[in-house]
Design an enzyme around this catalytic site. Structure first.
Site, short mmCIF file in Angstrom:
data_model
loop_
_atom_site.label_atom_id
_atom_site.label_comp_id
_atom_site.label_asym_id
_atom_site.label_seq_id
_atom_site.Cartn_x
_atom_site.Cartn_y
_atom_site.Cartn_z
N HIS A 1 -1.04 71.60 15.75
CA HIS A 1 -0.75 71.65 17.20
C HIS A 1 -1.05 73.07 17.70
O HIS A 1 -2.15 73.56 17.53
CB HIS A 1 0.71 71.20 17.38
CG HIS A 1 1.13 70.93 18.80
ND1 HIS A 1 0.26 70.78 19.84
CD2 HIS A 1 2.38 70.78 19.35
CE1 HIS A 1 0.94 70.54 20.97
NE2 HIS A 1 2.23 70.55 20.70
N SER B 1 5.00 69.00 20.94
CA SER B 1 5.97 69.93 21.55
C SER B 1 6.67 69.27 22.74
O SER B 1 7.90 69.41 22.89
CB SER B 1 5.30 71.24 21.98
OG SER B 1 4.18 70.99 22.80
N ASP C 1 -7.72 74.95 21.95
CA ASP C 1 -7.51 76.11 21.08
C ASP C 1 -8.81 76.73 20.56
O ASP C 1 -8.79 77.82 19.99
CB ASP C 1 -6.63 75.70 19.89
CG ASP C 1 -5.28 75.23 20.36
OD1 ASP C 1 -4.69 75.90 21.21
OD2 ASP C 1 -4.80 74.17 19.89
N ARG D 1 -9.77 71.84 29.24
CA ARG D 1 -9.14 73.17 29.11
C ARG D 1 -10.09 74.11 28.35
O ARG D 1 -10.16 75.29 28.63
CB ARG D 1 -7.79 73.05 28.40
CG ARG D 1 -6.82 72.12 29.12
CD ARG D 1 -5.58 71.84 28.28
NE ARG D 1 -5.90 71.17 27.04
CZ ARG D 1 -5.03 70.90 26.07
NH1 ARG D 1 -3.76 71.24 26.23
NH2 ARG D 1 -5.39 70.27 24.97
N HIS E 1 -8.88 65.64 18.40
CA HIS E 1 -7.68 65.44 19.23
C HIS E 1 -7.17 64.03 19.03
O HIS E 1 -7.96 63.10 18.82
CB HIS E 1 -7.99 65.66 20.72
CG HIS E 1 -6.76 65.95 21.51
ND1 HIS E 1 -5.99 64.95 22.07
CD2 HIS E 1 -6.14 67.12 21.80
CE1 HIS E 1 -4.97 65.50 22.69
NE2 HIS E 1 -5.02 66.82 22.54
#
Ligand code: HAX
Length: 441
Positions: free
Chosen positions: A271, A241, A373, A327, A318
């Protein structure tokens, strides 16, 4: 000139002069090599762009202007509840390189409130779409429809001097970020609450008002939104992105079009759509197992069946990271603090213990650990935001902060049109033949 714009201009001018001086002296310096494997392998790790707002280390994770997520959770100005950082502060940091004061963050909140008016035609455009349209598709269409408001496009058509690109881009970036929560909340309420829209509450901060317009006024959900919008904001420039925003922006497409492009990348399952896929995968697993509280053995069997079916485990792996994503860990620590007895959270934690050894045993997965995520859905579901095909829009609102701060930097630094070189397989085969010949000679 407003104080943030002034500070950004001073910093960017100094940086631009420093880069020019460096390139004049050292522009020919060779800093890396590229292998055929990288060319065919999705350009992993090839250094080919500059991204000032954040930097990703494979072991340590993301750093925003040198600060890790745990550090930012401590030092950035916090929301009214004094719990989680306000994303406004992170934007200020990314745009200026400086940790803002409480007053500066308050000023930015007010700026975005003043700039947040969304033109009516954007709502009409959304209303014309079938209600079943995926929220990300609606988001991309709404952002594109708002391009009618682009200051850069208008001024460029009138004849904008290249030294002024940064100024028009700054205005677009500020206006677009200010408007996104309203647009995203409109999509949510239209898609899942029968069009029962909630008016903005201008007494709230950017994240708090977003939570309010979505329909969630619990203080802990507002804290979650601030954390969520902070940690998803940026992940250096090479992710799809960010890179899309950079590429599109390099053609002098304005911030609206560049950001809409970024969102088309974020909408892919490898993604940002992975946050939707994680929850879908967990629900399918619970359904298949007939329980809300599966054992780790049951989870392991389901993970193996997913892999045997030729699918990936969403939320794991990843392209750059080689450790559990900070995160993910930040969201885990939020859950440990507020909602540790939640069934779905427990499933996410059990998946976290089960998946990495299985992925490692395949012998090909470079990073068996969870990414951002893997955890976000369980937190949102706990507070009642259960419509998981909306989750990537939340990610997109946050991602705007990083990619648009960098877009302003890219225009201020005068970065050119991006145009890397592609090759054919015939070319690659010639390189191999030359190499073999040289080694036999
Ligand atoms: N489950 C099963 N297999 C996996 C896997 C996973 N979670 N992650 C990687 N692999 C496989 C790859 O598919 C690849 O297999 P083949 O050689 O058979 O094609 C192999 O392991 C090597 O891949 P890799 O080098 O470790 O990983 P890549 O850099 O190619 O891909 C991805 C990184 C994130 C795309 C990958 O790990 C993946 O598909 N993960 C699941 C989807 C996901 O969670 N995406 C979100 C990533 C973070 C993000 O951008 N969030 O927005």
């Amino acid at each position: 000139m407003d104080p943030l714009k002034q500070l950004f201009h001073e910093k960017a001018t100094a940086q631009r002069n420093a880069i020019r001086a460096m390139l004049k002296e050292h522009g020919e310096l060779v800093v890396d090599q590229v292998t055929l494997g990288q060319i065919y392998g999705g350009a992993r790790s090839i250094k080919m762009m500059v991204w000032e707002t954040s930097d990703l280390d494979a072991e340590e994770g993301i750093k925003f202007r040198g600060y890790s997520i745990p550090e930012l959770r401590e030092i950035l100005p916090k929301g009214q509840d004094k719990k989680e950082p306000r994303p406004e502060g992170l934007f200020w940091l990314m745009l200026t390189g400086e940790i803002p004061t409480e007053e500066q963050v308050e000023w930015l909140t007010l700026q975005w409130t003043h700039r947040s008016n969304v033109p009516e035609h954007v709502f009409h455009t959304l209303d014309a779409l079938p209600i079943s349209t995926h929220p990300m598709t609606q988001f991309i269409i709404a952002v594109t429809a708002m391009q009618s408001e682009s200051c850069f496009a208008r001024r460029h058509e009138e004849g904008l001097h290249k030294e002024e690109y940064w100024d028009a881009t700054y205005e677009d970036v500020m206006n677009l970020i200010a408007r996104l929560p309203r647009v995203a909340a409109y999509i949510y309420r239209r898609s899942f609450h029968g069009g029962d829209h909630i008016a903005p509450d201008i007494s709230k901060d950017w994240g708090g008002n977003f939570a309010h317009m979505l329909g969630f006024d619990q203080p802990d959900f507002r804290s979650l939104m601030r954390l969520y919008l902070t940690i998803h904001a940026d992940h250096e420039g090479g992710n799809a992105s960010a890179h899309t925003c950079h590429l599109v922006g390099s053609t002098l497409s304005d911030a609206y079009l560049a950001f809409a492009g970024a969102m088309t990348s974020l909408a892919g399952p490898l993604h940002g759509l992975a946050n939707q896929e994680v929850v879908g995968w967990i629900y399918k697993m619970l359904d298949a197992l007939g329980t809300k509280t599966p054992t780790k053995d049951q989870i392991a069997a389901y993970v193996k069946a997913t892999i045997d079916a030729g699918q990936v485990i969403p939320g794991y792996g990843h392209a750059v990271l080689r450790k559990p994503d900070p995160r993910f860990m930040a969201q885990k620590s939020f859950a440990e603090r507020y909602i540790k007895h939640d069934d779905m959270v427990q499933v996410v934690w059990d998946v976290f213990e089960t998946v990495p050894p299985i992925l490692e045993s395949l012998g090909k997965v470079k990073n068996p650990w969870p990414n951002v995520d893997a955890h976000s859905g369980a937190l949102l579901i706990h507070y009642g935001l259960t419509e998981f095909n909306f989750y990537t829009v939340l990610f997109g609102v946050s991602r705007a902060l990083g990619v648009l701060a960098q877009l302003a930097w890219s225009r201020a630094l005068g970065f050119p049109l991006e145009r890397p070189k592609s090759v054919t397989t015939q070319w690659a085969e010639k390189q191999v033949a030359k190499h073999l010949q040289a080694n036999h000679a």
